[in-house]
Structures are given as C-alpha cells and as structure tokens.
Design a protein around this motif. Sequence first.
Motif, PDB file in Angstrom:
ATOM      1  N   SER A  30       0.835  -1.197   0.000  1.00 36.12           N
ATOM      2  CA  SER A  30       0.000   0.000   0.000  1.00 36.12           C
ATOM      3  C   SER A  30       0.875   1.254   0.000  1.00 36.12           C
ATOM      4  O   SER A  30       1.792   1.385   0.806  1.00 36.12           O
ATOM      5  CB  SER A  30      -0.905   0.010   1.236  1.00 36.12           C
ATOM      6  OG  SER A  30      -1.644   1.204   1.261  1.00 36.12           O
ATOM      7  N   LEU A  31       0.573   2.165  -0.927  1.00 34.17           N
ATOM      8  CA  LEU A  31       1.294   3.438  -1.018  1.00 34.17           C
ATOM      9  C   LEU A  31       0.322   4.584  -0.750  1.00 34.17           C
ATOM     10  O   LEU A  31      -0.849   4.501  -1.118  1.00 34.17           O
ATOM     11  CB  LEU A  31       1.892   3.614  -2.417  1.00 34.17           C
ATOM     12  CG  LEU A  31       2.850   2.517  -2.904  1.00 34.17           C
ATOM     13  CD1 LEU A  31       3.259   2.790  -4.353  1.00 34.17           C
ATOM     14  CD2 LEU A  31       4.074   2.420  -1.999  1.00 34.17           C
ATOM     15  N   ALA A  32       0.856   5.659  -0.148  1.00 29.64           N
ATOM     16  CA  ALA A  32      -0.010   6.802   0.164  1.00 29.64           C
ATOM     17  C   ALA A  32      -0.457   7.534  -1.091  1.00 29.64           C
ATOM     18  O   ALA A  32      -1.490   8.181  -1.106  1.00 29.64           O
ATOM     19  CB  ALA A  32       0.727   7.759   1.097  1.00 29.64           C
ATOM     20  N   GLY A  48      -3.348   5.145  -2.084  1.00 26.50           N
ATOM     21  CA  GLY A  48      -4.269   6.108  -1.472  1.00 26.50           C
ATOM     22  C   GLY A  48      -4.668   5.700  -0.071  1.00 26.50           C
ATOM     23  O   GLY A  48      -4.509   4.537   0.326  1.00 26.50           O
ATOM     24  N   GLY A  49      -5.158   6.692   0.694  1.00 24.76           N
ATOM     25  CA  GLY A  49      -5.539   6.465   2.088  1.00 24.76           C
ATOM     26  C   GLY A  49      -6.665   5.440   2.214  1.00 24.76           C
ATOM     27  O   GLY A  49      -7.428   5.197   1.270  1.00 24.76           O
ATOM     28  N   PHE A  50      -6.762   4.873   3.423  1.00 27.42           N
ATOM     29  CA  PHE A  50      -7.812   3.879   3.707  1.00 27.42           C
ATOM     30  C   PHE A  50      -9.052   4.552   4.292  1.00 27.42           C
ATOM     31  O   PHE A  50     -10.114   3.953   4.332  1.00 27.42           O
ATOM     32  CB  PHE A  50      -7.295   2.853   4.724  1.00 27.42           C
ATOM     33  CG  PHE A  50      -6.174   2.001   4.222  1.00 27.42           C
ATOM     34  CD1 PHE A  50      -6.430   0.827   3.514  1.00 27.42           C
ATOM     35  CD2 PHE A  50      -4.852   2.355   4.447  1.00 27.42           C
ATOM     36  CE1 PHE A  50      -5.393   0.035   3.055  1.00 27.42           C
ATOM     37  CE2 PHE A  50      -3.808   1.563   3.992  1.00 27.42           C
ATOM     38  CZ  PHE A  50      -4.080   0.400   3.293  1.00 27.42           C
ATOM     39  N   GLY A  51      -8.867   5.783   4.823  1.00 20.74           N
ATOM     40  CA  GLY A  51      -9.952   6.449   5.535  1.00 20.74           C
ATOM     41  C   GLY A  51      -9.802   6.258   7.042  1.00 20.74           C
ATOM     42  O   GLY A  51     -10.742   5.787   7.702  1.00 20.74           O
ATOM     43  N   GLY A  52      -8.612   6.594   7.542  1.00 18.42           N
ATOM     44  CA  GLY A  52      -8.373   6.535   8.990  1.00 18.42           C
ATOM     45  C   GLY A  52      -8.324   5.119   9.529  1.00 18.42           C
ATOM     46  O   GLY A  52      -8.299   4.145   8.767  1.00 18.42           O
ATOM     47  N   HIS A  73       7.567   5.874   6.056  1.00 16.80           N
ATOM     48  CA  HIS A  73       8.660   6.821   6.309  1.00 16.80           C
ATOM     49  C   HIS A  73       8.681   7.244   7.783  1.00 16.80           C
ATOM     50  O   HIS A  73       7.627   7.334   8.417  1.00 16.80           O
ATOM     51  CB  HIS A  73       8.444   8.049   5.403  1.00 16.80           C
ATOM     52  CG  HIS A  73       9.610   8.957   5.343  1.00 16.80           C
ATOM     53  ND1 HIS A  73       9.707  10.076   6.135  1.00 16.80           N
ATOM     54  CD2 HIS A  73      10.729   8.899   4.603  1.00 16.80           C
ATOM     55  CE1 HIS A  73      10.852  10.687   5.860  1.00 16.80           C
ATOM     56  NE2 HIS A  73      11.493   9.991   4.938  1.00 16.80           N
ATOM     57  N   PRO A  74       9.885   7.511   8.328  1.00 16.14           N
ATOM     58  CA  PRO A  74       9.970   7.894   9.750  1.00 16.14           C
ATOM     59  C   PRO A  74       9.115   9.113  10.128  1.00 16.14           C
ATOM     60  O   PRO A  74       8.750   9.276  11.282  1.00 16.14           O
ATOM     61  CB  PRO A  74      11.455   8.227   9.944  1.00 16.14           C
ATOM     62  CG  PRO A  74      12.166   7.514   8.852  1.00 16.14           C
ATOM     63  CD  PRO A  74      11.214   7.393   7.707  1.00 16.14           C
ATOM     64  N   TYR A  75       8.782   9.975   9.128  1.00 13.22           N
ATOM     65  CA  TYR A  75       7.980  11.170   9.446  1.00 13.22           C
ATOM     66  C   TYR A  75       6.492  10.942   9.178  1.00 13.22           C
ATOM     67  O   TYR A  75       5.698  11.853   9.374  1.00 13.22           O
ATOM     68  CB  TYR A  75       8.502  12.383   8.663  1.00 13.22           C
ATOM     69  CG  TYR A  75       9.795  12.898   9.252  1.00 13.22           C
ATOM     70  CD1 TYR A  75      10.966  12.161   9.140  1.00 13.22           C
ATOM     71  CD2 TYR A  75       9.849  14.094   9.967  1.00 13.22           C
ATOM     72  CE1 TYR A  75      12.158  12.603   9.695  1.00 13.22           C
ATOM     73  CE2 TYR A  75      11.039  14.540  10.534  1.00 13.22           C
ATOM     74  CZ  TYR A  75      12.179  13.791  10.388  1.00 13.22           C
ATOM     75  OH  TYR A  75      13.352  14.224  10.963  1.00 13.22           O
ATOM     76  N   ALA A  76       6.137   9.768   8.734  1.00 12.44           N
ATOM     77  CA  ALA A  76       4.728   9.458   8.477  1.00 12.44           C
ATOM     78  C   ALA A  76       4.147   8.829   9.750  1.00 12.44           C
ATOM     79  O   ALA A  76       4.106   7.606   9.892  1.00 12.44           O
ATOM     80  CB  ALA A  76       4.602   8.522   7.278  1.00 12.44           C
ATOM     81  N   ALA A  77       3.727   9.660  10.689  1.00 16.49           N
ATOM     82  CA  ALA A  77       3.307   9.169  12.009  1.00 16.49           C
ATOM     83  C   ALA A  77       1.835   8.786  12.049  1.00 16.49           C
ATOM     84  O   ALA A  77       1.430   7.936  12.842  1.00 16.49           O
ATOM     85  CB  ALA A  77       3.602  10.224  13.072  1.00 16.49           C
ATOM     86  N   ARG A  78       1.035   9.424  11.190  1.00 14.67           N
ATOM     87  CA  ARG A  78      -0.413   9.189  11.292  1.00 14.67           C
ATOM     88  C   ARG A  78      -0.776   7.781  10.829  1.00 14.67           C
ATOM     89  O   ARG A  78      -1.540   7.072  11.496  1.00 14.67           O
ATOM     90  CB  ARG A  78      -1.172  10.241  10.460  1.00 14.67           C
ATOM     91  CG  ARG A  78      -2.558  10.413  10.970  1.00 14.67           C
ATOM     92  CD  ARG A  78      -3.271  11.695  10.583  1.00 14.67           C
ATOM     93  NE  ARG A  78      -2.532  12.684   9.869  1.00 14.67           N
ATOM     94  CZ  ARG A  78      -2.974  13.298   8.770  1.00 14.67           C
ATOM     95  NH1 ARG A  78      -4.140  12.962   8.254  1.00 14.67           N
ATOM     96  NH2 ARG A  78      -2.268  14.230   8.188  1.00 14.67           N
ATOM     97  N   ILE A  79      -0.200   7.361   9.704  1.00 15.88           N
ATOM     98  CA  ILE A  79      -0.531   6.022   9.197  1.00 15.88           C
ATOM     99  C   ILE A  79      -0.062   4.961  10.206  1.00 15.88           C
ATOM    100  O   ILE A  79      -0.724   3.935  10.388  1.00 15.88           O
ATOM    101  CB  ILE A  79       0.083   5.788   7.786  1.00 15.88           C
ATOM    102  CG1 ILE A  79      -0.369   4.466   7.198  1.00 15.88           C
ATOM    103  CG2 ILE A  79       1.600   5.880   7.786  1.00 15.88           C
ATOM    104  CD1 ILE A  79      -1.809   4.376   6.838  1.00 15.88           C
ATOM    105  N   SER A  80       1.049   5.252  10.901  1.00 11.89           N
ATOM    106  CA  SER A  80       1.547   4.276  11.885  1.00 11.89           C
ATOM    107  C   SER A  80       0.605   4.190  13.085  1.00 11.89           C
ATOM    108  O   SER A  80       0.359   3.098  13.610  1.00 11.89           O
ATOM    109  CB  SER A  80       2.953   4.667  12.343  1.00 11.89           C
ATOM    110  OG  SER A  80       3.823   4.625  11.233  1.00 11.89           O
ATOM    111  N   ALA A  81       0.092   5.347  13.522  1.00 17.87           N
ATOM    112  CA  ALA A  81      -0.878   5.335  14.624  1.00 17.87           C
ATOM    113  C   ALA A  81      -2.130   4.557  14.202  1.00 17.87           C
ATOM    114  O   ALA A  81      -2.673   3.750  14.976  1.00 17.87           O
ATOM    115  CB  ALA A  81      -1.241   6.768  15.017  1.00 17.87           C
TER     116      ALA A  81
END
Length: 257
Positions: A30-32, A48-52, A73-81
């Motif tokens: 999956s890619l953003a 693309g996003g999944f929708g939270g 990526h280390p700065y992509a914190a939202r997808i990791s949460a």
Amino acid sequence: MRVLLLGGTTEASALARLLVDDARFEVSLSLAGRTSSPRAQPLPTRVGGFGGTDGLADWIERECIEAVIDATHPYAARISANAVAACARCAIPLGSLLRPPWRASPGDRWIEVASAEAAATALGDHPQRVFLALGRLEIVAFAAAPQHDYLARMIERPDGVTLPPRFRLRLDRGPFAADDELRLLTEERIDVVVSKNSGGEASYGKIAAARRLKLPVLMIARPAKPAGIGLVSPEAARDWLEALAAHRETSRSPRGV
Ligand code: NAP
C-alpha cells in the motif's frame, strides 16, 4: 498467509523483493500516493488512504489480512498510529520497520528544530541562500520567511501550495551521491541546509556534503511514531513473517495445541 505491507520507502521495496517469489505469502503493498509516478513495484499495489483507523480496519477484515508490516517513512506518524489501532482492533500482529536516524559526526553543524515552521524561524532575519531537502507538506512553512532565497528539490512539482517568493525547484529523485551534493551546494552558494532526519544512505549525501563545506543543517526532529513489534531490517521483517507463518501451520496441524 495474507500480509499488508504499508510502504513508500526503500525498505518496503526491499522487503517486497524478498517476499515476491515466496509462495507462503500473499502480500499487498500500500502506497499513500504522494507521487504520481511511483517506482514500479513487484507486488500487487493499492494506492491512497484507507480512511483513517476505521477504514484500515475494514480493509484488513475484508481482505482477510493476517499480519501487517509498517515500513512507512519515519515522518509518516499518522498512518503508523492508524496501523497500531487497526491491528489491535482486528487482533492481528503488526511489525514495524523503522529506519534508524542519522547521528551527528564530528564536524557536523546541526541545529535541531521541532518542525518546518521552527526551521523557517531559525533561518533568522538576515537573507540566506537555503537548500530545502523537504517534501511538499513542509515547504509551505517557508512562505512565512520570504526574505531568503530557496532552492528545493522534489520528485515532482508541488502544485496547490503557497510558496515563498524567491523559490526555485529542482526536480530529481534520489539516491544522491555526496560528491554531487557537494557540487550542487557549492554552485548554488548555499548558506544553510534544511533537512529531515530521514536516516538511510539514499539521502545522506547532502549531510556529508554540508559537513565538508562546514555548512549548518537545520535538522527537523522526528515525530513520535507509534509502532508494533520493532524490526530492524527487511530481512528481519521477512524472518518475523516466516516465524508467524510457521507458528500458524503448527497450530493448524492435528498435533497443534
Ligand atoms: P502520514 O501523515 O502518516 O499519513 C497521512 C495519511 O496518508 C494517512 O492517515 C493515510 O490516510 C495516508 N497514508 C500514509 N501512508 C500510507 C500508505 N502507505 N498507504 C495508504 N495510505 C497511507 O504520512 P504522509 O502524509 O505520507 O507523510 C508525512 C510525512 O512523512 C511528511 O513529512 C512526508 O514528507 C514524509 N514522507 C516522506 C517520504 C519520503 O521521503 N520517502 C515518504 C512518505 C512520507 P488514511 O488515514 O486515509 O488511511
């Protein structure tokens, strides 16, 4: 075993290559969708996003995913949460592949700043020639410091964002060798580099070049990135998946407990 690989990094692509011919795994990458022409990938890829968290959890359920690898990526914190929360909700394991940060070496003149906005402020009032090794999401912060001359390097044109008035763009895709970076910073008479602490080798050239030229680097701090089981390399991630698959086979066999 059905696996979701959250990617967009060199490590995710390396893991994709390790898994592509392994019949034990059926992996979806999956890619953003941050770039319109991402590098070709060897695995089935969705973009693309999944929708939270809810959307990601629904996708995991629908696709019968049994494990997730977060190699974002280390700065992509939202997808990791979102990945932490969705995997907990779906009760499936999450492995997180996080690239170690660069550490300052003798001769480095790093100034740590909390954000792109803080970097724009730290440039000061006196006009400087600034190299922005940042993405579309960060460069908007520099519109608030219009007294400087900016050179930014990106994979594609940052449409739809407000840019500083004295802004030039170099369209290019890494990796970038230190000697080429040295030439660029010298020819462009750069006074200061603004960078994320991305880690890895592909974008380290500018850091080595800045050291050689004794230039300051405004280093934007990493965000706190939620994680599952820590995995140190694509090979470690493959081993972790193999152990999960073996465990699943054991527990499914008649002798399994
Ligand atoms: P983010 O802030 O963690 O994610 C924002 C949203 O994008 C997520 O909530 C999710 O949308 C979607 N998303 C992110 N990664 C995804 C993936 N692999 N698959 C599907 N959807 C994904 O991450 P970001 O906006 O991509 O980037 C944040 C920071 O990381 C920026 O500083 C950016 O420059 C940096 N970054 C750098 C690189 C790079 O240099 N190679 C790559 C990526 C990011 P939904 O909530 O709708 O699911």
